[in-house]
Enzyme design. Structure first.
Site, PDB file in Angstrom:
ATOM      1  NE  ARG A 133      77.697-101.018  44.790  1.00 19.56           N
ATOM      2  CZ  ARG A 133      78.545-100.087  45.237  1.00 19.56           C
ATOM      3  NH1 ARG A 133      78.854 -99.047  44.447  1.00 19.56           N
ATOM      4  NH2 ARG A 133      79.072-100.175  46.442  1.00 19.56           N
ATOM      5  CE  LYS A 158      74.460-100.935  48.686  1.00 14.92           C
ATOM      6  NZ  LYS A 158      74.830-102.355  48.893  1.00 14.92           N
ATOM      7  CG  HIS A 226      77.707-108.054  42.113  1.00 12.21           C
ATOM      8  ND1 HIS A 226      77.527-106.690  41.979  1.00 12.21           N
ATOM      9  CD2 HIS A 226      78.277-108.229  43.338  1.00 12.21           C
ATOM     10  CE1 HIS A 226      77.958-106.078  43.069  1.00 12.21           C
ATOM     11  NE2 HIS A 226      78.427-106.987  43.904  1.00 12.21           N
ATOM     12  NE  ARG A 229      80.774-103.823  43.619  1.00  7.40           N
ATOM     13  CZ  ARG A 229      81.297-102.629  43.922  1.00  7.40           C
ATOM     14  NH1 ARG A 229      81.910-101.927  42.990  1.00  7.40           N
ATOM     15  NH2 ARG A 229      81.206-102.159  45.155  1.00  7.40           N
ATOM     16  CE1 TYR A 261      85.039-109.296  46.587  1.00 14.93           C
ATOM     17  CE2 TYR A 261      85.054-107.268  47.877  1.00 14.93           C
ATOM     18  CZ  TYR A 261      84.447-108.094  46.945  1.00 14.93           C
ATOM     19  OH  TYR A 261      83.251-107.726  46.377  1.00 14.93           O
TER      20      TYR A 261
END
Length: 287
Positions: A133, A158, A226, A229, A261
């Site tokens: 991140r 996170k 992002h 990532r 994903y």
């Protein structure tokens, strides 16, 4: 700083909220107070609901931004002001479910080639090579690079969780060359200096670096840093890495966040035959 704001910041910190979340929540409550011209503890539930509707319909903020504001108000009134949850039924606008545009491996390579500044290039390589991140990238310290185990330690990512992720050999070599040229002392990627004090590079600076590199590389796909990532997870999945392992590397609290994903992995989509191709064939087993 008012006592009420200090209390809100303390409540957020003690519950392990990330720095970005704390800033967003405090900013949302401050904006609510400015809108009505009085302290937020004197603003009622109906006024909060009207303000959220104002953000959505008049200011036309994105649903995600309205959701952040709603979460901020819920936290402030329920935790800081200790008011009943029943008193606040804050509307949550539905957020459209959009899949990100995934950078192809060739586009990733072009992105790195188009970034001539060594510091900027190794930053982007670290974001992609370790699946970080942007806040994690900006707050990396020299001590987080574990070359003996070929891993990168993410401290308090996170959800206030520590984890380890990949340190590819190519990235380690780039990081060593970068260190010889820049000699950072504490933070891996140093931002502004205040006297002798080093500060980590700002998130907004990292985003700007990515967008500039993307423009130079001629990449037109939407999204900020992002996207690196997203590409990390998708490319691992396409390479045959199992989902639980990707979940651990990404630091996802729920496997559902990783399973999305599957919708982005080209290998899985391309390998799926259309029923149109199956018409008239008798050698296909019933699925």
């Amino acid at each position: 700083m008012s006592p009420l704001r200090k209390q809100l910041e303390a409540d957020l910190a003690v519950r392990g909220m990330s720095e970005r979340t704390r800033e967003a929540y405090v900013g949302a409550v401050a904006a609510l107070a400015r809108h009505y011209g009085r302290s937020p503890d004197r603003i009622g539930a109906e006024e909060v609901q009207r303000y959220l509707l104002h953000l959505l319909t008049e200011r036309k903020l994105a649903p995600s931004s309205c959701n952040v504001a709603a979460s901020a108000f819920q936290f402030f009134y329920r935790v800081t002001l200790k008011r009943s949850a029943v008193e606040f039924a804050l509307p949550r606008p539905k957020q459209p479910q959009k899949l990100p545009q995934i950078l192809a491996r060739e586009e990733i390579a072009r992105l790195f080639e188009a970034t001539e500044n060594p510091k900027h290039r190794v930053m982007l390589m670290t974001a992609y090579g370790a699946g970080l991140r942007v806040s994690e990238l900006c707050h990396l310290k020299l001590g987080d690079i574990d070359s003996s185990r070929m891993m990168i330690r993410i401290e308090q990512g996170k959800g206030a969780k520590d984890r380890y992720t990949l340190l590819p050999e190519r990235l380690l070599a780039e990081l060593r060359r970068y260190w010889l040229g820049y000699r950072p002392k504490h933070w891996l990627f140093v931002g502004e200096r205040h006297g002798a004090e080093e500060r980590p590079i700002a998130v907004i600076s990292a985003q700007r670096i990515y967008r500039s590199a993307k423009a130079r590389a001629g990449i037109t796909k939407h999204g900020g840093i992002h996207a690196l990532r997203h590409a990390f997870a998708t490319h691992l999945l396409e390479a045959g890495v199992d989902v639980p392992r990707i979940q651990r590397l990404m630091g996802h609290g729920h496997i559902g966040s990783t399973l999305r994903y599957f919708h982005l992995a080209e290998r899985h989509l391309a390998a799926t035959p259309s029923p149109l191709e199956l018409l008239g064939r008798t050698d296909i087993e019933r699925l």
